[in-house]
Motif scaffolding. Sequence first.
Motif, PDB file in Angstrom:
ATOM      1  N   GLN A   5      40.995 -28.689  48.409  1.00  0.00           N
ATOM      2  CA  GLN A   5      39.868 -28.247  48.961  1.00  0.00           C
ATOM      3  C   GLN A   5      39.862 -26.879  48.651  1.00  0.00           C
ATOM      4  O   GLN A   5      40.958 -26.025  48.923  1.00  0.00           O
ATOM      5  CB  GLN A   5      39.456 -28.714  50.308  1.00  0.00           C
ATOM      6  N   SER A   6      38.674 -25.991  48.722  1.00  0.00           N
ATOM      7  CA  SER A   6      38.704 -24.601  48.602  1.00  0.00           C
ATOM      8  C   SER A   6      39.272 -23.822  49.944  1.00  0.00           C
ATOM      9  O   SER A   6      39.248 -24.374  50.965  1.00  0.00           O
ATOM     10  CB  SER A   6      37.139 -24.006  48.384  1.00  0.00           C
ATOM     11  N   GLN A   7      39.863 -22.923  49.441  1.00  0.00           N
ATOM     12  CA  GLN A   7      40.642 -22.092  50.435  1.00  0.00           C
ATOM     13  C   GLN A   7      40.298 -20.666  50.313  1.00  0.00           C
ATOM     14  O   GLN A   7      39.712 -20.209  49.411  1.00  0.00           O
ATOM     15  CB  GLN A   7      42.188 -22.315  50.590  1.00  0.00           C
ATOM     16  N   ASP A  15      37.881 -10.859  50.077  1.00  0.00           N
ATOM     17  CA  ASP A  15      38.107 -12.615  50.446  1.00  0.00           C
ATOM     18  C   ASP A  15      37.775 -13.086  49.236  1.00  0.00           C
ATOM     19  O   ASP A  15      36.770 -13.184  48.553  1.00  0.00           O
ATOM     20  CB  ASP A  15      37.031 -12.720  51.522  1.00  0.00           C
ATOM     21  N   VAL A  16      39.041 -13.828  48.966  1.00  0.00           N
ATOM     22  CA  VAL A  16      38.827 -14.556  47.671  1.00  0.00           C
ATOM     23  C   VAL A  16      39.100 -15.976  47.821  1.00  0.00           C
ATOM     24  O   VAL A  16      40.109 -16.614  48.338  1.00  0.00           O
ATOM     25  CB  VAL A  16      40.023 -14.171  46.453  1.00  0.00           C
ATOM     26  N   LEU A  54      49.115 -15.791  44.371  1.00  0.00           N
ATOM     27  CA  LEU A  54      47.757 -14.935  44.211  1.00  0.00           C
ATOM     28  C   LEU A  54      48.219 -13.614  44.612  1.00  0.00           C
ATOM     29  O   LEU A  54      47.689 -12.700  43.751  1.00  0.00           O
ATOM     30  CB  LEU A  54      46.906 -15.593  45.012  1.00  0.00           C
ATOM     31  N   ARG A  55      48.804 -13.333  45.436  1.00  0.00           N
ATOM     32  CA  ARG A  55      49.051 -11.838  46.141  1.00  0.00           C
ATOM     33  C   ARG A  55      50.047 -11.055  45.139  1.00  0.00           C
ATOM     34  O   ARG A  55      49.706 -10.077  44.819  1.00  0.00           O
ATOM     35  CB  ARG A  55      50.131 -11.866  47.295  1.00  0.00           C
ATOM     36  N   GLU A  56      50.944 -11.807  44.278  1.00  0.00           N
ATOM     37  CA  GLU A  56      51.763 -11.304  43.403  1.00  0.00           C
ATOM     38  C   GLU A  56      50.838 -10.689  42.139  1.00  0.00           C
ATOM     39  O   GLU A  56      51.087  -9.664  41.333  1.00  0.00           O
ATOM     40  CB  GLU A  56      52.862 -12.007  42.703  1.00  0.00           C
ATOM     41  N   VAL A  61      43.453 -10.762  39.453  1.00  0.00           N
ATOM     42  CA  VAL A  61      42.671 -11.811  39.886  1.00  0.00           C
ATOM     43  C   VAL A  61      41.364 -11.069  40.294  1.00  0.00           C
ATOM     44  O   VAL A  61      40.174 -11.437  39.851  1.00  0.00           O
ATOM     45  CB  VAL A  61      43.100 -12.373  41.389  1.00  0.00           C
ATOM     46  N   ILE A  62      41.593  -9.999  40.897  1.00  0.00           N
ATOM     47  CA  ILE A  62      40.289  -9.030  41.716  1.00  0.00           C
ATOM     48  C   ILE A  62      39.512  -8.637  40.416  1.00  0.00           C
ATOM     49  O   ILE A  62      38.285  -8.700  40.272  1.00  0.00           O
ATOM     50  CB  ILE A  62      40.661  -8.105  42.574  1.00  0.00           C
ATOM     51  N   GLU A  63      40.373  -8.125  39.472  1.00  0.00           N
ATOM     52  CA  GLU A  63      39.520  -7.541  38.176  1.00  0.00           C
ATOM     53  C   GLU A  63      38.849  -8.668  37.395  1.00  0.00           C
ATOM     54  O   GLU A  63      37.665  -8.514  37.099  1.00  0.00           O
ATOM     55  CB  GLU A  63      40.522  -6.602  37.283  1.00  0.00           C
ATOM     56  N   LYS A  64      39.405  -9.662  37.231  1.00  0.00           N
ATOM     57  CA  LYS A  64      38.803 -10.851  36.708  1.00  0.00           C
ATOM     58  C   LYS A  64      37.527 -11.371  37.231  1.00  0.00           C
ATOM     59  O   LYS A  64      36.599 -11.602  36.710  1.00  0.00           O
ATOM     60  CB  LYS A  64      39.843 -11.982  36.152  1.00  0.00           C
TER      61      LYS A  64
END
Length: 240
Positions: A5-7, A15-16, A54-56, A61-64
């Motif tokens: 499920q979505s986290q 907030d991603v 994700l943190r690495e 991720v944010i740019e995409k």
Amino acid sequence: MAKSQSQTIDLPGNDVEFEVRNSSEATKARIDVDIHGVTVVVPDFAEIQPTEVLRENAAWVIEKQRGFEEYRENIPDRTFEAGETFPLLGTERELIIEPSQSHTITDTSIRLRKSTVEQSTVKQVLENTYRRKAREHFSERADLYAERMGIEYEKIEIRNQRTKWGSCSTTGTISLNWRLMMAPPDVVDYIVVHELAHLREPNHSSEFWSLVAEYDPEYEAHSDWLTEHSSRLIFSEEDL
């Protein structure tokens, strides 16, 4: 592949939302980001923390994700009602629904037969009209360029790929996305030339691009137009 499920995770002030998918085929963890969201794919039985992955890769991720958010904002909000305009070969044309014997297209309008629309939906009838025009136009342009290039192709197939404008099979079938009919004519010709060129040069080699450039000297500008304006060629949410 099972999906969780979505986290939600906090990545440098953002907030991603993300989902986790376990894969028996994956050999290492990866992050998939598309218009639908963020997914972390992890190999089965691997002791990997998706949040650490994700943190690495937070900046990427944010740019995409921002890129896809901007893309979504540029998608036309189509209501599929009379009076709305739709592009056909790069020209905006008013949608008119009227009693008539057939659908017609003019320099300024797309005119749909009222009785046909009443038996279906505006969206479906309009899409069918685009598809029919696409087959006519794509076949005409493919025949023209195939003769000029000295290349033979087997047939044209009209498709609605979500991420491709065209493709070419080893058997000579050229598949083209009907939504290209919303693009300017020169952009359509670029895709036609591109796919025909693959029948001679399967890879994107220097020889391939030289062949494309011979028949479309401005192919780079046409390719850039598709990259920049592809969101305008989204017909409806079902294309996403």
